[in-house]
Scaffold this active site. Structure first.
Site, PDB file in Angstrom:
ATOM      1  N   PHE A  37     -10.998   3.814   6.172  1.00  0.00           N
ATOM      2  CA  PHE A  37     -12.017   4.121   6.448  1.00  0.00           C
ATOM      3  C   PHE A  37     -11.673   5.463   6.187  1.00  0.00           C
ATOM      4  CE2 PHE A  37      -9.007   5.467  10.283  1.00  0.00           C
ATOM      5  CZ  PHE A  37      -9.379   6.301  10.443  1.00  0.00           C
TER       6      PHE A  37
ATOM      7  N   HIS B 171       1.141   5.712  13.718  1.00  0.00           N
ATOM      8  CA  HIS B 171      -0.080   6.138  12.521  1.00  0.00           C
ATOM      9  C   HIS B 171      -1.338   6.167  13.613  1.00  0.00           C
ATOM     10  CE1 HIS B 171      -0.302   1.752  11.595  1.00  0.00           C
ATOM     11  NE2 HIS B 171      -0.693   2.582  10.231  1.00  0.00           N
ATOM     12  N   GLY B 172      -1.615   5.042  14.243  1.00  0.00           N
ATOM     13  CA  GLY B 172      -2.461   4.864  14.679  1.00  0.00           C
ATOM     14  C   GLY B 172      -2.435   4.400  15.946  1.00  0.00           C
TER      15      GLY B 172
ATOM     16  N   LYS C 165     -16.719   2.379   6.187  1.00  0.00           N
ATOM     17  CA  LYS C 165     -16.027   1.385   6.205  1.00  0.00           C
ATOM     18  C   LYS C 165     -16.337   0.926   5.285  1.00  0.00           C
ATOM     19  CE  LYS C 165     -13.439  -0.652   8.417  1.00  0.00           C
ATOM     20  NZ  LYS C 165     -11.744  -0.206   8.833  1.00  0.00           N
TER      21      LYS C 165
ATOM     22  N   ASP D 257       0.617  -1.181   0.154  1.00  0.00           N
ATOM     23  CA  ASP D 257       0.462  -0.167  -0.110  1.00  0.00           C
ATOM     24  C   ASP D 257       0.783   1.183  -0.133  1.00  0.00           C
ATOM     25  OD1 ASP D 257      -2.291   1.323  -0.324  1.00  0.00           O
ATOM     26  OD2 ASP D 257      -3.054   0.986   1.843  1.00  0.00           O
TER      27      ASP D 257
ATOM     28  N   ASN E 248      -7.994  -1.533   7.115  1.00  0.00           N
ATOM     29  CA  ASN E 248      -7.749  -0.537   8.265  1.00  0.00           C
ATOM     30  C   ASN E 248      -8.161   0.658   7.842  1.00  0.00           C
ATOM     31  OD1 ASN E 248      -5.468  -0.307   7.291  1.00  0.00           O
ATOM     32  ND2 ASN E 248      -4.213   0.664   9.227  1.00  0.00           N
TER      33      ASN E 248
END
Length: 373
Positions: free
Chosen positions: A133, A289-290, A367, A74, A131
């Site tokens: 969204f 990043h999260g 989502k 990605d 993940n």
DNA sequence: ATGTCC
């Protein structure tokens, strides 16, 4: 600062307070990755978790060669934050959900597709799975009014956070690369390196454009206007000079700390934080990043489906709404499957890596409308 | 993670 930075091996640091849970497997993957030829140093973020071979939530700095497999499929995945004209309380969740409808298929009404994307077999404007969204958020707490005011003068306005990437394009680029070169990386200043980097740059631009199209089509459905406030990639490789050494900085689920303000989101049932990064070499100029996964995807349904129905999972503790008609994904992305965001944020704050500006609260998380089995 | 894999 010292007690939030763990040195777990030579040239391997992890930014995490003592109370931040990190799986052994992720630490092992981080140490193993640090042994790759040319690797100078690696840094795990507080959201470090295991990936397929390489960990996620980490930055890797190498000399003379770089590793496309570390960036993963990605390429260009990141967060875009938009200001909307919607205001809290003025519009009902029912109406927002109804107006939004289904945005799983690419839009057919893209005004001016940039010519560099015209020939691609991929269309921008879809969020994807995992993940990824898009989430409507509301300001919850302000820590630095002046800095927030420069970005969002009207604090009643809702924000839209889009987390997505280059979709099939990045996947195809990685597949092609791995077929030709395996996982041994590419030597810099070679035609092969230039070839990958040129595709990688295209994927970065496509990913950013994808996030823009997603935000714009959502705003259009809500009859709202808006403005992009920031767009930051967390999966990429780029040349960098760190402590006087020229090399390649890979980020895999690691937010750049040298590109202005960033948003670090918690799970869909938790807060997100708008923060000002304070760039530092110990973290390889990177941030979490999260929140980072707590449970593996495969174990989530087993842990949750006796206790929670799909209907229950479509509402969060904040009263926010979740649109996710894919049962597997609903469980995999449940708030329970993620670490609490506050320990991730406080780890970085204690390490002197960020200054929180504001806290945001989810209102509506999109989502997917598909795969209801 | 993947217009995914059956």
């Amino acid at each position: 600062m010292g007690n939030t930075i763990r040195s777990v091996a030579p040239r391997v640091n992890i930014i995490a307070s003592a109370e931040t849970w990190i799986e052994d497997k992720a630490i092992q993957q981080l140490i193993t990755t640090a042994q790759l030829p040319g690797m100078v140093s690696v840094s795990g973020m507080p959201d470090l978790h295991p990936g397929r071979g390489y960990p996620i939530g980490a930055a890797f700095f190498s000399q003379r060669r770089f590793y496309p497999a570390l960036v993963g499929n990605d390429i260009g995945c990141g967060m875009a934050l938009w200001r909307t004209d919607l205001t809290a309380g003025k519009i009902s969740l029912d109406k927002l959900e109804k107006r939004l409808g289904n945005i799983d298929e690419p839009p057919d009404e893209i005004n001016e597709l940039p010519s560099e994307f015209a020939e691609l077999p991929y269309s921008p404007g879809t969020i994807g799975g995992g993940n990824h969204f898009a989430e409507l958020q509301q300001l919850d707490e302000i820590y630095q009014p002046a800095r927030l005011g420069a970005l969002l003068p009207d604090t009643r306005q809702l924000l839209l956070l889009v987390h997505s990437g280059s979709r099939g394009l990045g996947q195809a680029i990685l597949e092609q690369h791995v077929r030709a070169f395996g996982h041994r990386g590419l030597e810099q200043d070679t035609p092969e390196a230039a070839g990958y980097l040129s595709q990688h740059q295209l994927a970065l631009r496509f990913a950013a454009y994808n996030r823009q199209c997603i935000a714009q089509r959502m705003l259009r459905r809500w009859h709202s206007d808006g403005e992009a406030l920031l767009d930051v990639n967390h999966n990429l490789v780029a040349p960098a000079v760190i402590d006087g050494v020229s090399g390649w900085l890979h980020r895999k689920g690691a937010t750049p700390a040298d590109c202005g303000l960033v948003v670090i989101p918690g799970s869909r049932g938790d807060y997100s934080y708008l923060v000002r990064p304070l760039p530092h070499a110990v973290s390889l100029f990177s941030l979490a990043h999260g929140a980072g996964r707590k449970w593996m995807r495969a174990e989530c349904k087993g842990r949750l489906d006796q206790r929670y129905s799909m209907q229950q999972l479509a509402r969060t503790a904040f009263g926010s709404r979740v649109i996710c008609q894919d049962k597997q994904l609903m469980f995999q992305e449940a708030p329970q499957a993620y670490k609490p965001i506050d320990t991730v944020i406080s780890s970085m704050e204690q390490a002197g890596l960020i200054e929180p500006i504001a806290r945001l609260k989810p209102v509506l998380t999109y989502k997917t409308r598909g795969n209801a089995q």
